[in-house]
Scaffold this motif. Structure first.
Motif, PDB file in Angstrom:
ATOM      1  N   GLU A 197       7.357   8.172-164.083  1.00  0.00           N
ATOM      2  CA  GLU A 197       6.385   8.656-163.105  1.00  0.00           C
ATOM      3  C   GLU A 197       6.975   8.570-161.711  1.00  0.00           C
ATOM      4  OE1 GLU A 197       2.694   6.561-163.255  1.00  0.00           O
ATOM      5  OE2 GLU A 197       2.539   6.669-165.442  1.00  0.00           O
TER       6      GLU A 197
ATOM      7  N   ALA B 280       6.246   7.136-158.293  1.00  0.00           N
ATOM      8  CA  ALA B 280       5.347   6.108-157.765  1.00  0.00           C
ATOM      9  C   ALA B 280       6.113   5.185-156.837  1.00  0.00           C
ATOM     10  CB  ALA B 280       4.725   5.297-158.891  1.00  0.00           C
TER      11      ALA B 280
ATOM     12  N   GLU C  37       5.057   1.687-154.939  1.00  0.00           N
ATOM     13  CA  GLU C  37       3.939   0.752-154.903  1.00  0.00           C
ATOM     14  C   GLU C  37       4.427  -0.682-154.740  1.00  0.00           C
ATOM     15  OE1 GLU C  37       2.283   1.993-158.549  1.00  0.00           O
ATOM     16  OE2 GLU C  37       3.806   1.012-159.785  1.00  0.00           O
TER      17      GLU C  37
ATOM     18  N   ARG D 143      -0.622   1.179-153.091  1.00  0.00           N
ATOM     19  CA  ARG D 143       0.029   2.423-153.504  1.00  0.00           C
ATOM     20  C   ARG D 143       0.501   3.175-152.266  1.00  0.00           C
ATOM     21  NH1 ARG D 143      -4.809   2.489-156.297  1.00  0.00           N
ATOM     22  NH2 ARG D 143      -5.533   4.262-155.055  1.00  0.00           N
TER      23      ARG D 143
ATOM     24  N   HIS E 241      -0.560   8.495-154.798  1.00  0.00           N
ATOM     25  CA  HIS E 241      -2.016   8.334-154.701  1.00  0.00           C
ATOM     26  C   HIS E 241      -2.315   7.199-153.726  1.00  0.00           C
ATOM     27  CE1 HIS E 241      -2.145  11.099-158.033  1.00  0.00           C
ATOM     28  NE2 HIS E 241      -1.452  10.265-158.781  1.00  0.00           N
TER      29      HIS E 241
END
Length: 511
Positions: free
Chosen positions: A368, A370, A372, A397, A401
């Motif tokens: 993915e 991401a 974070e 995050r 998102h």
């Protein structure tokens, strides 16, 4: 002249300041400025810089009279360059903020000069004519070229007498490939620009969600009082990408994940997470506290490198149902040993963080996209609930998102008996604040114009990060930790899970 640029005093509105940061003041720009992008035909300019300036133009922060001047060796007229720029805006500006009329008006601010800016003997007449008479207003040189051209480019600006007291120079990462080359760049550019005029950019610091680490910690006493080894079990910072190296292959192969992501981006994020409360929000106080963290990182001896690092390279796999090639195929070189994934366990040797492991992870072609920060809290020492889930977690995050979530234990309402299950309190920043989240370059570009250095990196920070990273590079060179492989579309090799399992922990996706 160079001497006057080094010794002269910028005007009151233009002088780099050490006053506490005021967001409204920083983001408001009413006076025209000149912004020169060296390497203006490159991917960074088209994907990021021009779209970022377009967004600032929409907010009235690039007023009439402002000049965005592209400089590159390509033989183009200003009109031809504007056509390229207009296509880039249409492609890379989100549709909900793109307006054709506004884009056309913005492109009227854009000029172009065909020039090899690292060559003092080139024809500088076009650029000089565009800047002539503008010595008393902000002037920024943004160097989006290979780092080995930074010093010669700065020297050419000085030779052509283009450095005024109101001039800043922005250097893209990486600043060198090791400590020696970083110092060579910093010393070389420092012959022509004072430290206050040098803005070393790290676009991660321009991300609103990264800056929000400071707000969450220091504006919420509940969190700050819990932000220590007595409450926190571990910290993990991940920057995962699904893309491969693409057209960046030749550069990436000389860099690798450690130089490309950890030495700058992830260590900057770690320093914000682990820093002590600064005395104020001035650039000096914030950067002093970040520096203390970088200097407090556990040294990476050969034994530590062998035990606490993982490096790997992606091979063919599948992402989103589509088959993708391995790194060697993407690169076109079957002998490369460059890492595209790494995981590191380290510690911050301060009283606040005694015994708390920090895990850094980054990679290409992962499962993915991401970025974070995961804070895992300690379990109760004497739990009264035998079926309690894993300890609570706070997840910040950064992308894609943007938001924050807190995972807690709660009574399971579907069970008659008293059983627990996880419950998550989740805040999506875009939904909460009903606003467009700006690209990280937008604020950074305007900060450079304003002369605000808070979100840029100081020379001693660069030195400290390279001093910590170099032993890892040296250990890998001596095969203290062998290069592994992992399938594209996974979360890296299993050994990265083992790194956390030793401490009884897991990566976020394994909870």
């Amino acid at each position: 002249m160079v001497a006057s640029a080094r010794n002269g005093q910028p005007s009151e509105i233009d002088q780099p300041t050490d006053e506490p940061r005021n967001a409204q003041a920083v983001m408001t720009q009413t006076d025209p400025f000149d912004f020169v992008i060296v390497g203006a035909t490159g991917d960074l300019t088209m994907r990021k810089l021009l779209p970022a300036f377009y967004q600032r133009f929409r907010l009235g922060q690039a007023p009439e009279g402002t000049q965005i001047i592209g400089v590159a060796r390509s033989k183009l007229s200003s009109e031809e360059y504007r056509e390229r720029g207009a296509k880039a805006l249409k492609e890379f500006v989100p549709s909900d903020s793109y307006d054709a009329a506004q884009a056309e008006a913005f492109m009227e601010l854009v000029q172009y000069a065909s020039l090899d800016a690292a060559d003092k003997d080139a024809d500088w007449s076009t650029l000089k004519s565009l800047l002539d008479g503008h010595e008393d207003r902000p002037r920024v040189f943004y160097i989006a070229t290979a780092p080995n051209l930074y010093v010669s480019t700065a020297a050419a600006f000085a030779d052509k007498e283009l450095i005024s007291p109101h001039t800043r120079i922005v250097l893209e990462k990486p600043i060198g490939v090791d400590l020696a080359s970083a110092e060579e760049i910093n010393t070389g550019v420092g012959k022509y620009f004072s430290e206050e005029q040098i803005f070393r950019i790290d676009h991660y610091l321009g991300k609103t969600t990264v800056q929000n680490v400071l707000a969450l910690r220091f504006a919420n006493p509940m969190l700050e009082r819990s932000w220590n080894s007595g409450t926190i079990l571990s910290v993990q910072i991940t920057a995962a990408e699904t893309v491969g190296v693409g057209a960046r292959g030749p550069y990436y192969d000389t860099s690798g994940a450690l130089r490309d992501m950890v030495q700058n981006h992830l260590l900057q994020v770690l320093s914000l997470v682990a820093m002590e409360p600064p005395a104020s929000l001035t650039a000096a106080d914030l950067r002093d506290e970040k520096l203390k963290v970088l200097r407090a990182l556990k040294p990476m001896s050969p034994e530590v490198v062998a035990k606490d690092t993982v490096r790997a390279q992606y091979v063919a796999g599948e992402i989103g149902g589509e088959a993708v090639d391995g790194y060697l195929t993407d690169l076109g070189d079957d002998k490369s040993t460059t890492e595209t994934f790494l995981a590191i366990r380290t510690e911050v040797r301060t009283p606040r963080w005694f015994g708390v492991p920090f895990y850094l992870r980054t990679g290409k072609r992962l499962a993915e996209k991401a970025t974070e920060i995961v804070i895992t809290f300690r379990p109760q020492p004497w739990p009264i609930f035998q079926d309690a889930p894993q300890p609570g977690r706070l997840v910040l995050r950064v992308q894609p998102h943007e938001g924050v979530s807190l995972t807690l234990s709660s009574k399971d309402p579907s069970k008659d008996e008293f059983r627990l299950r996880e419950a998550t309190l989740d805040v999506s920043y875009p939904e909460q604040f009903h606003t467009r989240y700006p690209d990280s370059y937008e604020e950074l570009l305007m900060d450079a114009v304003q002369g605000d250095p808070v979100l840029f990196i100081r020379r001693d920070e660069v030195q400290a990060s390279w001093r910590w990273v170099e032993p890892i590079l040296a250990g890998w060179k001596e095969d203290a930790r062998a290069l592994e492989t992992y399938k594209a579309g996974t979360w890296g090799p299993d050994s990265s899970k083992d790194l956390l399992a030793r401490d009884g922990s897991k990566w976020l996706e394994d909870f």
